[in-house]
Each structure stands twice: as structure tokens, then as C-alpha cells.
Design a protein around this motif. Structure first.
Motif, PDB file in Angstrom:
ATOM      1  N   GLU A 181       6.597  10.179  -5.627  1.00 44.51           N
ATOM      2  CA  GLU A 181       5.203   9.098  -5.885  1.00 44.51           C
ATOM      3  C   GLU A 181       5.168   9.496  -7.712  1.00 44.51           C
TER       4      GLU A 181
ATOM      5  N   ASP B 195       0.869  -1.178  -0.034  1.00 41.57           N
ATOM      6  CA  ASP B 195       0.002  -0.136   0.211  1.00 41.57           C
ATOM      7  C   ASP B 195       0.841   1.308  -0.099  1.00 41.57           C
TER       8      ASP B 195
ATOM      9  N   THR C  31       4.313   6.301   4.115  1.00 40.79           N
ATOM     10  CA  THR C  31       4.262   7.371   4.578  1.00 40.79           C
ATOM     11  C   THR C  31       3.567   7.154   5.991  1.00 40.79           C
TER      12      THR C  31
ATOM     13  N   HIS D 225       0.212   4.314   0.676  1.00 36.08           N
ATOM     14  CA  HIS D 225      -0.070   5.000   2.056  1.00 36.08           C
ATOM     15  C   HIS D 225       0.680   4.433   3.222  1.00 36.08           C
ATOM     16  N   ARG D 226       1.026   3.178   3.359  1.00 37.75           N
ATOM     17  CA  ARG D 226       1.696   2.596   4.053  1.00 37.75           C
ATOM     18  C   ARG D 226       3.264   3.100   4.211  1.00 37.75           C
TER      19      ARG D 226
ATOM     20  N   ARG E 128       4.988   5.041  -4.272  1.00 38.64           N
ATOM     21  CA  ARG E 128       5.558   6.025  -3.231  1.00 38.64           C
ATOM     22  C   ARG E 128       6.869   5.301  -2.714  1.00 38.64           C
TER      23      ARG E 128
END
Length: 319
Positions: free
Chosen positions: A60, A40, A45, A42-43, A65
Motif C-alpha cells: 500500500e 476502493d 483485500t 479495501h476492495r 493497494r
């Protein structure tokens, strides 16, 4: 006869745009040799915000990312996205290796390059009734039910891998209908976590006092029918695959099929024969036979990340 493309590598084989790899959009030096890889974006960050200081790379591209910064003890670490599943991981891990092994000016492999330490931190489904929900599973071996690894003709790391391939194939074939068009088509491949990484993860988990087990991880090629979830109106090829594997003896003393996820198999299959060190630690966030799902699992991801970062510290000290 097997063929290998001659060096220097050409853009159709390894696209480099403005000194950056095509998918990750990173230049050499922007990715540390000590890496946490997650599915993921978002994981990335989330982990960086909790554990890294002095961020010098935060990029990103195409949903992938990457953040590079420093731990509290001064180690430079990168956290990057693999995406979901082994097909996406295959792209990312090739570019990670290329960033360290290939000279982007000459487009030839360097004579010397660092040993990479790569640890996957993900989430997984638990297979064993007596493994408490939220337990971290440190992967010793993985069995891939995807076909990504089949395109990389690496030899089995040891005889246990050969045994696991046979055990899983027999287990699945035993429940696939004789009338299925895919009878005999699933070809499991087994891979091995680097022993140094298993040791580093184990010592870190013990030091931090977290609940963990070591075992065999099954990597599926998808999330739903591939893992035994019968949600669509199309019947699964392998009915109750999760239950079947939970009851199957691995043939390896002290190791059970502990969890299922979607990336471990290829990560280990690819990096082990290259001489890089890879491992996996994933909390179990669901146990479907008991209809349990850990909704607030971020603290367990945080726990696994702390274990992984401490393991990277040990690995660098041992180099």
C-alpha cells in the motif's frame, strides 16, 4: 506539430525510485499481466481474501493497494487500486503499462512485452427501469464526460464511437440552459472495450449463471451533480443527466445506456490503442428514479469479481 519525448525516459517524465514506480511503489515483476483494477483500496483485500492464494505481493502506498497472488487454477493475478475517477486512474494505468513495457535499467521501451489483460470491477448506478437492481453490466462501449481522455489523442476505435460522441453531446446540449457559461463546453469521448474481454466476461457470466446485461457505460467526472445528484445549493449544469441519458437512443442496435460510473471511459480509451485488452464489469447498486439503493452490495461485487477472474482465465488460455 506533435512532439514525442526521446528515449531514454528521464526521471521528471517517469519517476523511478529504488526500481519502483512513484505512485504504486511497485517493481517490475510484482504486478502480473492479468489484472483486476478497482476504485476502493479495501476492495483489493476483499477480493484477494476471497479468491487468491499464495500471496507474494501485498503493498500500500499513497492510498493505492496492490495484492498479487494465485487463483485456485494456478493463474498469477494482481488486484490493484485505481482510486476514484479518471484523473487518479490515469496515473495508475500509466504506471501499470510502464511496469511491463519499460526497462527500468536502460529507461527505454522493451522490444517485446506481454499483452496486458485488465478488467475493472466496480459499482455503478443503473439507468434503465427494466434492469433489475444488482444486475452486472458488461461494458461494450463507454462514453467519457470527464476530460482526462481528451489529453490522449487516440483515434476512435470504430464508427460506433463517433456516433456515440455525437449522440451524447446532442442529448446534453439539449438540456443545458442557453444562459449557462458552460454551454458547448462538454465534449464527450467514446471508447471501446476489447472484444475478447467482452466475450470472455459474457461467457463467464453465462457459465456462472449470474444476471447480467451488456451495454454502454457513461463515465462521469464526479459523483454528485455530474451524475444528476442535486445535493448542493449550486444548480447542476446538466439537469437530470441520468434521466436524460436513460431515454436517449444510442444509435446502436441492441445497446442502451445501461449504467454510470467514473472510470471505464479512460481505461478503455488508453489501453485499446496500445494493443492491451481491457474491459469492465460493474453491478448496478442504485436506481435513483425509483429511489432504490443496494446497501448490502458486497455479494454483488464478489459475483462480479468471480466473473472477472474467470474471464482472465479464458483470456490467458486464448493468448
Amino acid at each position: 506539430m506533435r512532439s514525442m519525448r526521446e528515449q531514454p525516459f528521464h526521471p521528471p517524465d517517469l519517476p523511478i525510485i529504488n526500481d519502483k514506480v512513484y505512485h504504486l511503489n511497485l517493481s517490475p515483476g510484482e504486478l502480473a499481466p492479468d489484472i483486476i483494477i478497482v476504485g476502493d483500496p479495501h476492495r483489493v483485500t476483499f477480493i484477494a481474501r476471497n479468491f487468491l492464494r499464495g500471496i507474494d505481493v501485498n503493498k500500500e502506498h499513497r492510498g493505492l493497494r496492490t495484492v498479487t497472488g494465485y487463483t485456485d487454477w494456478g493463474q498469477r493475478v494482481s488486484i490493484t487500486t485505481s482510486g476514484m475517477g479518471t484523473p487518479s486512474l490515469e496515473i495508475v494505468i500509466n504506471e501499470i503499462v510502464a511496469l511491463h513495457e519499460i526497462d527500468f535499467q536502460s529507461m527505454e521501451r522493451k522490444e517485446e512485452f506481454p499483452t496486458l489483460n485488465v478488467i475493472r470491477v466496480g459499482t455503478s448506478g443503473g439507468l434503465q427501469k427494466d434492469t433489475e437492481l444488482g444486475t452486472l453490466v458488461i461494458t461494450e462501449y463507454a462514453v467519457g464526460l470527464d476530460n482526462t481522455g481528451l489529453f490522449y489523442d487516440a483515434p476512435p476505435p470504430d464508427e460506433r464511437c463517433v456516433k456515440l460522441e455525437g449522440v451524447v453531446k446532442d442529448a446534453l446540449e439539449g438540456v443545458i440552459s442557453e444562459n449557462s457559461r458552460f454551454k458547448g463546453r462538454i465534449s464527450p469521448y467514446a471508447s471501446k472495450a476489447h472484444p475478447d474481454v467482452v466475450r470472455a466476461l459474457t461467457e463467464s457470466a453465462e457459465e456462472l449463471g449470474v444476471n447480467f446485461k451488456r451495454g454502454v457505460t457513461v463515465s462521469n467526472s464526479g459523483f454528485f451533480a455530474n451524475q444528476g445528484r442535486s445535493v448542493s445549493r449550486i444548480p447542476p449544469t446538466v439537469p437530470d443527466i441520468d434521466v436524460r441519458l436513460s431515454r436517449t437512443d444510442t444509435g446502436i442496435e441492441g445497446l442502451r445506456f445501461e449504467n454510470m460510473e467514473m472510470e471505464a471511459s479512460f481505461l478503455l480509451h488508453f489501453l485499446y490503442p496500445l494493443g492491451h485488452r481491457a474491459g469492465v464489469v460493474c453491478p448496478t447498486i442504485d436506481k435513483r428514479p425509483e429511489e432504490k439503493f443496494l446497501v448490502n452490495y458486497q455479494e454483488k461485487v464478489k459475483e462480479a469479481s468471480r466473473v472477472a477472474l474467470n474471464a482472465l482465465r479464458r483470456l490467458r488460455e486464448w493468448t
